[in-house]
Motif scaffolding. Sequence first.
Motif, PDB file in Angstrom:
ATOM      1  N   VAL A  28       0.846  -1.182   0.000  1.00  0.00           N
ATOM      2  CA  VAL A  28       0.000   0.000   0.000  1.00  0.00           C
ATOM      3  C   VAL A  28       0.877   1.225   0.000  1.00  0.00           C
ATOM      4  CG1 VAL A  28      -2.024  -1.032   1.049  1.00  0.00           C
ATOM      5  CG2 VAL A  28      -0.193  -0.265   2.504  1.00  0.00           C
ATOM      6  N   PRO A  29       0.414   2.325  -0.591  1.00  0.00           N
ATOM      7  CA  PRO A  29       1.282   3.467  -0.810  1.00  0.00           C
ATOM      8  C   PRO A  29       1.455   4.401   0.366  1.00  0.00           C
ATOM      9  CG  PRO A  29      -0.863   3.847  -1.800  1.00  0.00           C
ATOM     10  CD  PRO A  29      -0.873   2.450  -1.266  1.00  0.00           C
ATOM     11  N   ALA A  30       0.549   4.354   1.349  1.00  0.00           N
ATOM     12  CA  ALA A  30       0.625   5.351   2.405  1.00  0.00           C
ATOM     13  C   ALA A  30       0.313   4.728   3.749  1.00  0.00           C
ATOM     14  CB  ALA A  30      -0.353   6.486   2.129  1.00  0.00           C
ATOM     15  N   HIS A  31       0.927   5.248   4.801  1.00  0.00           N
ATOM     16  CA  HIS A  31       0.671   4.765   6.151  1.00  0.00           C
ATOM     17  C   HIS A  31      -0.593   5.411   6.705  1.00  0.00           C
ATOM     18  CE1 HIS A  31       4.456   2.576   6.733  1.00  0.00           C
ATOM     19  NE2 HIS A  31       4.957   3.506   5.940  1.00  0.00           N
ATOM     20  N   ALA A  32      -1.290   4.680   7.604  1.00  0.00           N
ATOM     21  CA  ALA A  32      -2.497   5.210   8.235  1.00  0.00           C
ATOM     22  C   ALA A  32      -2.390   4.998   9.728  1.00  0.00           C
ATOM     23  CB  ALA A  32      -3.729   4.494   7.698  1.00  0.00           C
ATOM     24  N   ALA A  33      -2.979   5.917  10.492  1.00  0.00           N
ATOM     25  CA  ALA A  33      -2.898   5.821  11.943  1.00  0.00           C
ATOM     26  C   ALA A  33      -3.762   4.675  12.438  1.00  0.00           C
ATOM     27  CB  ALA A  33      -3.377   7.131  12.568  1.00  0.00           C
ATOM     28  N   PRO A  34      -3.206   3.758  13.223  1.00  0.00           N
ATOM     29  CA  PRO A  34      -3.984   2.617  13.695  1.00  0.00           C
ATOM     30  C   PRO A  34      -4.972   2.989  14.786  1.00  0.00           C
ATOM     31  CG  PRO A  34      -1.800   2.575  14.646  1.00  0.00           C
ATOM     32  CD  PRO A  34      -1.810   3.711  13.664  1.00  0.00           C
ATOM     33  N   ASP A  35      -5.978   2.154  14.955  1.00  0.00           N
ATOM     34  CA  ASP A  35      -6.969   2.309  16.008  1.00  0.00           C
ATOM     35  C   ASP A  35      -6.916   1.046  16.851  1.00  0.00           C
ATOM     36  OD1 ASP A  35     -10.282   3.648  16.099  1.00  0.00           O
ATOM     37  OD2 ASP A  35      -9.374   2.289  17.520  1.00  0.00           O
ATOM     38  N   TRP A 150      -7.508  -2.622  -3.118  1.00  0.00           N
ATOM     39  CA  TRP A 150      -6.775  -1.517  -3.722  1.00  0.00           C
ATOM     40  C   TRP A 150      -5.944  -2.032  -4.889  1.00  0.00           C
ATOM     41  CZ3 TRP A 150      -8.093  -2.132   1.209  1.00  0.00           C
ATOM     42  CH2 TRP A 150      -8.674  -1.043   1.875  1.00  0.00           C
ATOM     43  N   GLY A 151      -5.857  -1.220  -5.933  1.00  0.00           N
ATOM     44  CA  GLY A 151      -5.073  -1.573  -7.108  1.00  0.00           C
ATOM     45  C   GLY A 151      -5.698  -0.990  -8.358  1.00  0.00           C
ATOM     46  N   SER A 152      -4.867  -0.552  -9.275  1.00  0.00           N
ATOM     47  CA  SER A 152      -5.339  -0.003 -10.540  1.00  0.00           C
ATOM     48  C   SER A 152      -4.971  -0.982 -11.651  1.00  0.00           C
ATOM     49  CB  SER A 152      -4.696   1.369 -10.797  1.00  0.00           C
ATOM     50  OG  SER A 152      -5.129   1.901 -12.022  1.00  0.00           O
ATOM     51  N   GLY A 153      -5.963  -1.720 -12.142  1.00  0.00           N
ATOM     52  CA  GLY A 153      -5.715  -2.733 -13.155  1.00  0.00           C
ATOM     53  C   GLY A 153      -5.363  -4.077 -12.553  1.00  0.00           C
ATOM     54  N   HIS A 154      -4.567  -4.070 -11.494  1.00  0.00           N
ATOM     55  CA  HIS A 154      -4.207  -5.316 -10.808  1.00  0.00           C
ATOM     56  C   HIS A 154      -4.253  -5.061  -9.306  1.00  0.00           C
ATOM     57  CE1 HIS A 154      -2.469  -9.388 -10.956  1.00  0.00           C
ATOM     58  NE2 HIS A 154      -1.870  -9.048  -9.834  1.00  0.00           N
ATOM     59  N   ILE A 155      -5.020  -5.864  -8.574  1.00  0.00           N
ATOM     60  CA  ILE A 155      -5.220  -5.655  -7.137  1.00  0.00           C
ATOM     61  C   ILE A 155      -3.963  -6.061  -6.369  1.00  0.00           C
ATOM     62  CG2 ILE A 155      -6.598  -6.341  -5.140  1.00  0.00           C
ATOM     63  CD1 ILE A 155      -8.075  -4.581  -7.200  1.00  0.00           C
ATOM     64  N   HIS A 156      -3.558  -5.200  -5.428  1.00  0.00           N
ATOM     65  CA  HIS A 156      -2.353  -5.495  -4.646  1.00  0.00           C
ATOM     66  C   HIS A 156      -2.596  -5.499  -3.146  1.00  0.00           C
ATOM     67  CE1 HIS A 156      -2.007  -1.255  -3.459  1.00  0.00           C
ATOM     68  NE2 HIS A 156      -2.253  -0.939  -4.715  1.00  0.00           N
ATOM     69  N   HIS A 157      -3.825  -5.176  -2.685  1.00  0.00           N
ATOM     70  CA  HIS A 157      -4.058  -5.137  -1.236  1.00  0.00           C
ATOM     71  C   HIS A 157      -5.528  -5.398  -0.947  1.00  0.00           C
ATOM     72  CE1 HIS A 157      -3.135  -4.299   2.912  1.00  0.00           C
ATOM     73  NE2 HIS A 157      -4.049  -3.350   2.992  1.00  0.00           N
TER      74      HIS A 157
END
Length: 378
Positions: A28-35, A150-157
Amino acid sequence: MKNIRTRRRTGGALLGAGVLALSAWCGVPAHAAPDASCAALAPGASATAQAAVSAACAQIGVWYSWGGGHGATPGATYGYYDGSDPDSLHDDERMGFDCSGLVRHAYYQATGKDLLNGTSDDQFHSSQSSARFSAAQGTGPLLPGDLMFWGSGHIHHVALYLGDGQMVEAYESGTRIRVAPVRTGGDYAGAIRVDGSGTPTPPPAGGGATFETWGTGVRTRSAPSVRASVVDTFAGPTQVSVQCQEHAESVSAEGYTNDVWSRLADGSWLTNIYVKGPAWLPGVADCGGTDVPPPAAGSTAHQTWGTGVRTHGEPSVNAAVVGYFAQPTTVNVVCQAHAQEVTAEGYTNDAWSRLTDGSWLTNIYLKGPAWLPGVPTC
C-alpha cells in the motif's frame, strides 16, 4: 504493480532469481494511523461475517509476513523476502500473514471452508462474492466483514471492513496486523461481500425463533444427547432456527452445565450451552408439551420408566442413539425381538422393542414383564 506468486526460499537462498524484481503480495502506498479497537462496529452483518471479523481481530499484533498464510491449509506461516523491500528481509523469520493470507484465514475460521485461497487479485475476482461495490460508492453500502481492495488494473491489497470507517489489515513488511481508518482515495478499487456473509437467515418455519450460536466446532445431534449421531458441525458462530426446547441429557462444556437442548428446524438437537442467551431460552416452547400420538396400526402403547433413557438405531447399546427420554413417557411398540443382552438398573434382559419410528428400546425400561404380552416377535 504486479501481484503474483513466487517460490519459497530454503536455507536462506531465494529460489527463482526472476522474482527479485516482483512487487509484494500486498503493498500500500501510504501509512495510516492505527486504532486500538477491533470488532464489528456496525449492525447488519451476518453471523458468518461477524465470525470472520472476530477471527481477523484475533490476529491483531501478529507480524505481517510476505507470503504468510498461504500454506496448504489457512493459518499463519513463515513468509519470505519479496526481493525488493528491505523491510521484507526478515519475513522468513516471522510467523504471520500477508493481506490476502489474513483474509483467507478469517473466512476459513468463520466457515470451515477454504473459500479465498490465492492473492488479493484472486480474491477480488472470486466467484465466492455475492455482491460487489464500486470505488465510487465508498463505504456507504458496506457491512462488517466485507472485503475492501486496492489496485489499478491489478489488485495489490485487501482488508476486512469493520464498520464506522475502520478496517483490519495486514499492512506491509515490518508492521503488525492492525486496525486502521479506511482509505477510499488513491487506487481504492471497491469491495465485495463474501457469498452468504450478508444474507440473513430466513425466518424459522413452524413458529420458532432465530438465535446465535457461539464457539467453534459445535455439533448438532440426532437426539438430545452427546452420544447421539452428529447431524451437522458449525465451524464458527452462526444463526439457527429453534423450534422448541426441552430438559434432556445434562452437558458440561466451556465451564457451563446445562440439561436444556434446542430442537432446530432440520430436526437436529443442540445443547443450549452453545446458544447465546439464558439456559432456558425465552419465548421458546417446551418440546415436551405435545401429547404422544395414538398408536399406529399394528402397534401398542407402553409406558417407559426411568430418566435419560435412549433409543437406538439397532437393538444394541452400541448402535447410534435415535431418541432420548428425559422422563417417563408413552411409546408405541410395533414388535419385539431377542437381541443384545443388557444389564441396567439391577435387571438383565435380551428383549428389545421396535418403536413406530424404527428405533429400538431395551425392554428393561418398559413397564411390564421381560417379554411384553400381546406384542408380536419382529
